[in-house]
Design a protein around this motif. Structure first.
Motif, mmCIF file in Angstrom:
data_model
loop_
_atom_site.group_PDB
_atom_site.id
_atom_site.type_symbol
_atom_site.label_atom_id
_atom_site.label_comp_id
_atom_site.label_asym_id
_atom_site.label_seq_id
_atom_site.Cartn_x
_atom_site.Cartn_y
_atom_site.Cartn_z
ATOM 1 N N GLU A 148 0.817 -1.215 0.000
ATOM 2 C CA GLU A 148 0.000 0.000 0.000
ATOM 3 C C GLU A 148 0.852 1.267 0.000
ATOM 4 O O GLU A 148 0.519 2.239 -0.673
ATOM 5 C CB GLU A 148 -0.921 -0.006 1.217
ATOM 6 C CG GLU A 148 -1.823 1.188 1.325
ATOM 7 C CD GLU A 148 -2.866 1.273 0.228
ATOM 8 O OE1 GLU A 148 -3.271 2.390 -0.101
ATOM 9 O OE2 GLU A 148 -3.271 0.224 -0.300
ATOM 10 N N SER A 149 1.955 1.263 0.725
ATOM 11 C CA SER A 149 2.717 2.496 0.877
ATOM 12 C C SER A 149 3.936 2.620 -0.034
ATOM 13 O O SER A 149 4.387 3.730 -0.294
ATOM 14 C CB SER A 149 3.173 2.645 2.329
ATOM 15 O OG SER A 149 4.074 1.602 2.668
ATOM 16 N N PRO B 67 4.442 1.272 -6.396
ATOM 17 C CA PRO B 67 3.746 2.286 -7.190
ATOM 18 C C PRO B 67 2.350 1.823 -7.620
ATOM 19 O O PRO B 67 2.175 0.724 -8.145
ATOM 20 C CB PRO B 67 4.658 2.481 -8.400
ATOM 21 C CG PRO B 67 6.012 2.063 -7.917
ATOM 22 C CD PRO B 67 5.758 0.952 -6.950
ATOM 23 N N LYS B 68 1.369 2.668 -7.386
ATOM 24 C CA LYS B 68 -0.028 2.323 -7.669
ATOM 25 C C LYS B 68 -0.266 2.107 -9.161
ATOM 26 O O LYS B 68 -1.067 1.259 -9.537
ATOM 27 C CB LYS B 68 -0.954 3.424 -7.160
ATOM 28 C CG LYS B 68 -0.759 3.764 -5.717
ATOM 29 C CD LYS B 68 -1.809 3.162 -4.849
ATOM 30 C CE LYS B 68 -1.686 3.569 -3.405
ATOM 31 N NZ LYS B 68 -0.484 3.157 -2.717
ATOM 32 N N ASP B 69 0.439 2.863 -10.018
ATOM 33 C CA ASP B 69 0.226 2.698 -11.453
ATOM 34 C C ASP B 69 0.634 1.290 -11.909
ATOM 35 O O ASP B 69 0.001 0.714 -12.790
ATOM 36 C CB ASP B 69 0.965 3.771 -12.247
ATOM 37 C CG ASP B 69 2.474 3.720 -12.077
ATOM 38 O OD1 ASP B 69 2.938 3.437 -10.956
ATOM 39 O OD2 ASP B 69 3.185 3.987 -13.069
ATOM 40 N N LEU C 15 0.483 -1.482 -9.998
ATOM 41 C CA LEU C 15 -0.557 -2.392 -9.521
ATOM 42 C C LEU C 15 -1.770 -2.382 -10.442
ATOM 43 O O LEU C 15 -2.308 -3.428 -10.794
ATOM 44 C CB LEU C 15 -0.986 -2.028 -8.097
ATOM 45 C CG LEU C 15 -0.003 -2.355 -6.987
ATOM 46 C CD1 LEU C 15 -0.484 -1.772 -5.671
ATOM 47 C CD2 LEU C 15 0.185 -3.845 -6.873
ATOM 48 N N VAL C 16 -2.197 -1.191 -10.843
ATOM 49 C CA VAL C 16 -3.366 -1.074 -11.724
ATOM 50 C C VAL C 16 -3.062 -1.656 -13.094
ATOM 51 O O VAL C 16 -3.868 -2.392 -13.658
ATOM 52 C CB VAL C 16 -3.814 0.403 -11.828
ATOM 53 C CG1 VAL C 16 -4.873 0.577 -12.893
ATOM 54 C CG2 VAL C 16 -4.318 0.886 -10.485
ATOM 55 N N GLY D 211 -4.741 -4.956 -12.272
ATOM 56 C CA GLY D 211 -6.052 -4.323 -12.242
ATOM 57 C C GLY D 211 -6.999 -4.752 -13.338
ATOM 58 O O GLY D 211 -8.024 -4.123 -13.554
#
Length: 137
Positions: free
Chosen positions: A105-106, A109-111, A113-114, A118
């Motif tokens: 989570e922290s 990088p979120k991009d 994961l998506v 995703g």
């Protein structure tokens, strides 16, 4: 002036080198926690348990029966005893799971994961299963 804003106060765009450092730091920390934690919680104990089972031809006692030959009778005390024994058996894996989730989570990088996980495709499900394999008992 901080690292994210320019002289005009607008948000500065981070370059590929910044993103590369973010990826390396995030995945490096995740890999360190995953490998170290899984070694301590799963791999090392189960390796020694497998060696013991191979030499004694027994998996040992269960936390349900203990050394008894039959299960205890149904009662509130037996349920509490089972819950305590189960918690003692899984608490380290539970804490490791929390650390891994917090790191993902922290730090990851979120991009990424998506982009990678995703989707609703079969390949994404297979990749998720592959990521889970090292933590299996």
């Amino acid at each position: 002036m901080d690292e994210h804003t320019g002289a005009t106060g607008t948000l500065a765009i981070r370059g590929p080198a910044d993103r590369r450092v973010e990826y390396i730091r995030g995945f490096g920390l995740l890999l360190l926690i995953a490998v170290g934690g899984l070694y301590v919680v799963k791999w090392n104990p189960y390796f020694h348990r497998a060696l013991s089972a191979a030499s004694t031809h027994s998996l040992g006692t269960t936390f349900v029966f203990g050394k008894a030959l039959t299960a205890p009778g149904a009662s509130f005390g037996a349920a509490v005893s089972y819950a305590q024994a189960y918690f003692k058996a899984v608490w380290q894996a539970w804490v490791l799971g929390l650390f891994l989730a917090a790191t993902i989570e922290s730090q990851v990088p979120k991009d990424w994961l998506v982009r990678v996980l995703g989707k609703t495709s079969f390949g994404t499900s297979v990749l998720g299963g592959v990521f889970a394999l090292p933590g299996m008992m």
